[in-house]
Design a protein around this motif. Sequence first.
Motif, short mmCIF file in Angstrom:
data_model
loop_
_atom_site.label_atom_id
_atom_site.label_comp_id
_atom_site.label_asym_id
_atom_site.label_seq_id
_atom_site.Cartn_x
_atom_site.Cartn_y
_atom_site.Cartn_z
N THR A 149 -9.75 2.31 -7.70
CA THR A 149 -9.44 3.47 -6.86
C THR A 149 -8.24 3.19 -5.96
OG1 THR A 149 -11.01 2.71 -5.18
CG2 THR A 149 -11.83 4.22 -6.85
N SER A 150 -8.10 1.94 -5.51
CA SER A 150 -6.98 1.59 -4.63
C SER A 150 -5.64 1.77 -5.34
CB SER A 150 -7.12 0.15 -4.15
OG SER A 150 -8.29 -0.03 -3.40
N VAL A 151 -5.58 1.34 -6.59
CA VAL A 151 -4.32 1.38 -7.34
C VAL A 151 -4.04 2.78 -7.90
CG1 VAL A 151 -3.12 0.51 -9.40
CG2 VAL A 151 -4.38 -1.07 -7.91
N ASN A 208 -5.04 5.62 -4.58
CA ASN A 208 -4.68 5.33 -3.19
C ASN A 208 -5.86 5.52 -2.25
OD1 ASN A 208 -2.73 4.36 -1.40
ND2 ASN A 208 -2.15 6.41 -0.75
N ILE A 209 -7.08 5.36 -2.79
CA ILE A 209 -8.31 5.47 -2.00
C ILE A 209 -9.05 4.14 -2.12
CG2 ILE A 209 -10.53 6.64 -1.72
CD1 ILE A 209 -9.29 9.08 -3.06
N PRO A 210 -9.19 3.39 -1.04
CA PRO A 210 -9.89 2.10 -1.14
C PRO A 210 -11.35 2.29 -1.54
CG PRO A 210 -8.68 2.29 0.93
CD PRO A 210 -8.70 3.65 0.31
N SER A 256 -10.30 -3.29 0.33
CA SER A 256 -9.27 -2.92 -0.65
C SER A 256 -8.13 -2.14 -0.02
CB SER A 256 -9.90 -2.08 -1.78
OG SER A 256 -10.85 -2.83 -2.51
N VAL A 257 -8.20 -1.92 1.29
CA VAL A 257 -7.15 -1.15 1.96
C VAL A 257 -5.78 -1.81 1.75
CG1 VAL A 257 -6.27 -0.38 4.19
CG2 VAL A 257 -8.71 -0.20 3.69
N THR A 283 -4.78 -3.60 -0.58
CA THR A 283 -4.35 -3.51 -1.98
C THR A 283 -3.57 -2.23 -2.24
OG1 THR A 283 -6.33 -4.75 -2.62
CG2 THR A 283 -5.15 -3.64 -4.38
N THR A 284 -3.88 -1.17 -1.48
CA THR A 284 -3.18 0.11 -1.68
C THR A 284 -1.72 0.02 -1.27
OG1 THR A 284 -3.75 0.94 0.54
CG2 THR A 284 -5.33 1.36 -1.23
N TYR A 335 -0.70 1.07 -5.19
CA TYR A 335 -0.42 2.48 -5.51
C TYR A 335 1.06 2.73 -5.76
CZ TYR A 335 -0.65 7.55 -5.37
OH TYR A 335 -0.57 8.88 -5.68
N GLY A 339 -5.49 11.15 -9.15
CA GLY A 339 -4.84 9.85 -9.25
C GLY A 339 -3.99 9.70 -10.49
#
Length: 506
Positions: A78-80, A83-85, A90-91, A93-94, A98, A231
């Motif tokens: 979801t992070s990649v 753009n939702i951790p 995982s914040v 990682t965005t 993303y 996404g």
Amino acid sequence: MDDLQQLLLGFQVALTWQNVAFMIVGVLLGIVVGVLPGLGGPNGVAILLPLTFGMDPTSAIILLSSIYWGALFGGAITSVLFNIPGEAWSVATTFDGYPMAVQGRAAEALTAAFTASFIGALAGVLLITFVAPLVAKFALRFGPAEFFGVFFLTFCSFVGMGKENKAKIVASLSIGFLLAAVGLDTISGDLRMTFGQTELMKGFDFLVVVIGLFGVSEILLTIEEGLHFKGKRAAIDLKVVLKTWARLPAYWATLLRSSVVGMWMGVTPGGAIAASFMGYGLAKRFSRRRENFGKGEIEGVLAPETAAHAAGTSALLPMLALGIPGSATAAVLLGGLLIWGLQPGPLLFVEKKEFVWGLIASMYLGNVAGLLIVLATVPVFASIMRIPFALVAPIILIVCAIGAYTVEGSRFDIWLMLVFGFVGYVFKKIEYPLAPLVLALVLGDRAEDAFRQAILGSGGDLSVFFSNGLVSTLMILAVLLLFWGPITDLFGRVRGRRRLDPRLAE
């Protein structure tokens, strides 16, 4: 050498066809849990814990830990792509994941994230393999005073090293202690704070509380936010995977540094969230391409994922060796062990060797299975995000209610679950941390018992908590960690004054 032999026996336990099946199912469920922002690792483990009540403890813990590994991998999807951790850690990682997806490099970003997750988790498992038995052997010397010292150290470190407001952490801990005190006093046999309600004689069941605090509260928050998922699409092929893996040796320093940071933050109460941001910050500071961070730099994906997963895995070390959870998920797993009649701590390595080493072996296998499964199924799990949450939320809520009812077969527990769901919702709205509350709920009565047993044994003399070098060290270290913030601030001011006034440095 003996530990390696035990580990080989653990692999024999973990590689039975039943446990391998539970491992695969757990990873798949965990990826779903990680992909859905309304859940997450602690929530998914808490909700699905009742399903394991009739299982063999070894198979049950393998299933639950595999759910955890899967959730760790799933959060990156979801992070990649959206753009939702999927998880709080995982914040970071965005920041670069993303942007890579926007540039059409989603498959590269996901491969990097999954591989970094695997490396970080592997580092944590290696730490558990070689350090946990040593800690457990050392802890066999502990008596009631020493165990209280360890509990006191844990509570103080949560307050002193926690990133949240200190007053809020103390308030959350206090509420947890209050909840832990409800029911039958194990020392005197008296009933406390039951107010004539027979349902409260057994106290607040840990599982009911965490299902409400984590599962129900997240559903309420997600419904309130009205998340709409839109996404990037991604399909990972072998060529992209091999090409990305070929680039990873160039980032060995980042991977090693982030692994060390994650292991340290996992064993201490720093947590995976702090580890991910610290890993990202250090990578940016030491990178030759620091100007590319935030624009789609692969190193900005590798660093936070490695650190977060090393921390998430390492948090199981104090839980297994000392019976003290290092994270919210570890606290949920600790509750499961207690429900199955297993006492986490040093004696677990003596009395239940097969269980402990089977679990450690499954950590290796679960991470390998998780990496392979998630690389092969990204498009499938990414499509879950396109299901309207209005359809997903009622299903999750029903699973939560079934889980709460399963504990004692009582409708009262369902109402308790809803009450604690509202409490968790309020706590998150006013930014009160839930982890200290869960920690105090799990360890509060055990800390109280250790304190009272030590006091009874010493005839009421408080000096028992400074009666030998071990317990004195624990208590002094606890106080230092409690006031860690003011101490570091004081040192910072002194250094600042010396820089401003050269005469003070002479």
